[in-house]
Design a protein around this motif. Structure first.
Motif, mmCIF file in Angstrom:
data_model
loop_
_atom_site.group_PDB
_atom_site.id
_atom_site.type_symbol
_atom_site.label_atom_id
_atom_site.label_comp_id
_atom_site.label_asym_id
_atom_site.label_seq_id
_atom_site.Cartn_x
_atom_site.Cartn_y
_atom_site.Cartn_z
ATOM 1 N N LEU A 3 0.829 -1.213 0.000
ATOM 2 C CA LEU A 3 0.000 0.000 0.000
ATOM 3 C C LEU A 3 0.861 1.259 0.000
ATOM 4 O O LEU A 3 0.614 2.182 -0.775
ATOM 5 N N ASN A 4 1.890 1.305 0.847
ATOM 6 C CA ASN A 4 2.738 2.504 0.904
ATOM 7 C C ASN A 4 3.383 2.795 -0.452
ATOM 8 O O ASN A 4 3.438 3.949 -0.879
ATOM 9 N N ASP A 5 3.873 1.748 -1.115
ATOM 10 C CA ASP A 5 4.513 1.924 -2.424
ATOM 11 C C ASP A 5 3.510 2.406 -3.470
ATOM 12 O O ASP A 5 3.804 3.301 -4.254
ATOM 13 N N GLU A 6 2.321 1.786 -3.471
ATOM 14 C CA GLU A 6 1.277 2.171 -4.435
ATOM 15 C C GLU A 6 0.835 3.612 -4.222
ATOM 16 O O GLU A 6 0.707 4.380 -5.177
ATOM 17 N N VAL A 7 0.574 3.964 -2.975
ATOM 18 C CA VAL A 7 0.159 5.331 -2.660
ATOM 19 C C VAL A 7 1.252 6.312 -3.074
ATOM 20 O O VAL A 7 0.979 7.341 -3.700
ATOM 21 N N GLY A 8 2.492 6.006 -2.747
ATOM 22 C CA GLY A 8 3.607 6.878 -3.093
ATOM 23 C C GLY A 8 3.742 7.074 -4.590
ATOM 24 O O GLY A 8 3.940 8.202 -5.074
ATOM 25 N N ARG A 9 3.631 5.987 -5.341
ATOM 26 C CA ARG A 9 3.745 6.057 -6.796
ATOM 27 C C ARG A 9 2.637 6.917 -7.389
ATOM 28 O O ARG A 9 2.877 7.791 -8.223
ATOM 29 N N ARG A 10 1.412 6.704 -6.929
ATOM 30 C CA ARG A 10 0.280 7.472 -7.452
ATOM 31 C C ARG A 10 0.357 8.947 -7.045
ATOM 32 O O ARG A 10 0.038 9.829 -7.826
ATOM 33 N N LEU A 11 0.773 9.196 -5.816
ATOM 34 C CA LEU A 11 0.907 10.568 -5.329
ATOM 35 C C LEU A 11 1.936 11.338 -6.155
ATOM 36 O O LEU A 11 1.689 12.468 -6.597
ATOM 37 N N LYS A 12 3.063 10.716 -6.399
ATOM 38 C CA LYS A 12 4.117 11.356 -7.193
ATOM 39 C C LYS A 12 3.626 11.622 -8.621
ATOM 40 O O LYS A 12 3.873 12.698 -9.176
ATOM 41 N N ALA A 13 2.927 10.655 -9.208
ATOM 42 C CA ALA A 13 2.417 10.828 -10.574
ATOM 43 C C ALA A 13 1.420 11.986 -10.644
ATOM 44 O O ALA A 13 1.452 12.786 -11.591
ATOM 45 N N LEU A 14 0.536 12.090 -9.647
ATOM 46 C CA LEU A 14 -0.427 13.203 -9.620
ATOM 47 C C LEU A 14 0.290 14.543 -9.489
ATOM 48 O O LEU A 14 -0.048 15.513 -10.163
ATOM 49 N N ARG A 15 1.265 14.595 -8.598
ATOM 50 C CA ARG A 15 2.022 15.834 -8.391
ATOM 51 C C ARG A 15 2.729 16.242 -9.679
ATOM 52 O O ARG A 15 2.667 17.399 -10.104
ATOM 53 N N GLN A 16 3.381 15.283 -10.324
ATOM 54 C CA GLN A 16 4.107 15.582 -11.552
ATOM 55 C C GLN A 16 3.168 15.955 -12.696
ATOM 56 O O GLN A 16 3.483 16.837 -13.496
ATOM 57 N N ALA A 17 2.006 15.314 -12.767
ATOM 58 C CA ALA A 17 1.028 15.634 -13.810
ATOM 59 C C ALA A 17 0.537 17.075 -13.683
ATOM 60 O O ALA A 17 0.144 17.695 -14.671
ATOM 61 N N ARG A 18 0.557 17.597 -12.473
ATOM 62 C CA ARG A 18 0.133 18.980 -12.242
ATOM 63 C C ARG A 18 1.325 19.946 -12.239
ATOM 64 O O ARG A 18 1.182 21.109 -11.916
ATOM 65 N N ASP A 19 2.496 19.393 -12.590
ATOM 66 C CA ASP A 19 3.727 20.176 -12.697
ATOM 67 C C ASP A 19 4.043 20.943 -11.414
ATOM 68 O O ASP A 19 4.387 22.119 -11.442
#
Length: 179
Positions: A3-19
């Protein structure tokens, strides 16, 4: 992947998608930059309050970082916890108007959780399965027992508590699009 890895991966992707930089998301969410970095790397256990702060700052529903609901969710299945509430994502429904997250929640006996405002026009509805929950806006709290439900605006601070014993319920969080 946990769960921690999945949440981290998705969180980073969302942050990067919003630049957004780590610093900018930390500033917008009120979450420390170090905490955010540890969450994105999967090395820190996320709390419900922290994830809501981050997803609100990103303009996203909580399910955007939790991922797909598990199949066959059983009593006691893992979830994300806050100071009083443990939530397990059961379903995510999305149409042109809104995204709705459906959670199986437990509110711990005697605990109180004050939740920060979510994205504009978000609403929450709780259907109580057992116990008596006291929920809603701090100046308009609703006491709800088994079979009952409560509904409140969640784009302002709101509260969950279980003063007389643990509460089990189903929580619907609706995030209108274009908030």
């Amino acid at each position: 992947m946990g769960l921690n890895d999945e949440v981290g991966r998705r969180l980073k992707a969302l942050r990067q998608a919003r630049d957004l930089s780590l610093s900018e998301l930390a500033r917008r969410s009120g979450v420390g930059k170090g905490t955010l970095s540890e969450l994105e790397s999967g090395s820190r256990n996320p709390t419900l309050e922290t994830l809501y702060a981050l997803t609100t700052a990103l303009g996203s529903p909580l399910s955007a970082v939790l991922g797909d609901p598990p199949t066959g969710v059983a009593e006691g299945a893992g979830g994300v916890s806050g100071s009083a509430v443990t939530a397990v994502l059961l379903e995510r429904y999305e149409d042109d108007a809104a995204a709705t997250d459906v959670f199986r929640v437990t509110i711990a006996q005697g605990a109180v959780q004050d939740s920060a405002a979510h994205v504009p026009h978000t609403t929450e509805s709780l259907m109580v399965l057992s116990g008596t929950a006291v929920v809603g806006l701090p100046d308009e709290l609703q006491s709800v027992g088994p079979g009952g439900h409560a509904h409140w605006n969640a784009d302002v601070p709101h509260r969950y508590s279980a003063p007389h014993g643990a509460v089990h319920g189903i929580l619907f969080v609706r995030y209108p699009k274009g908030g």
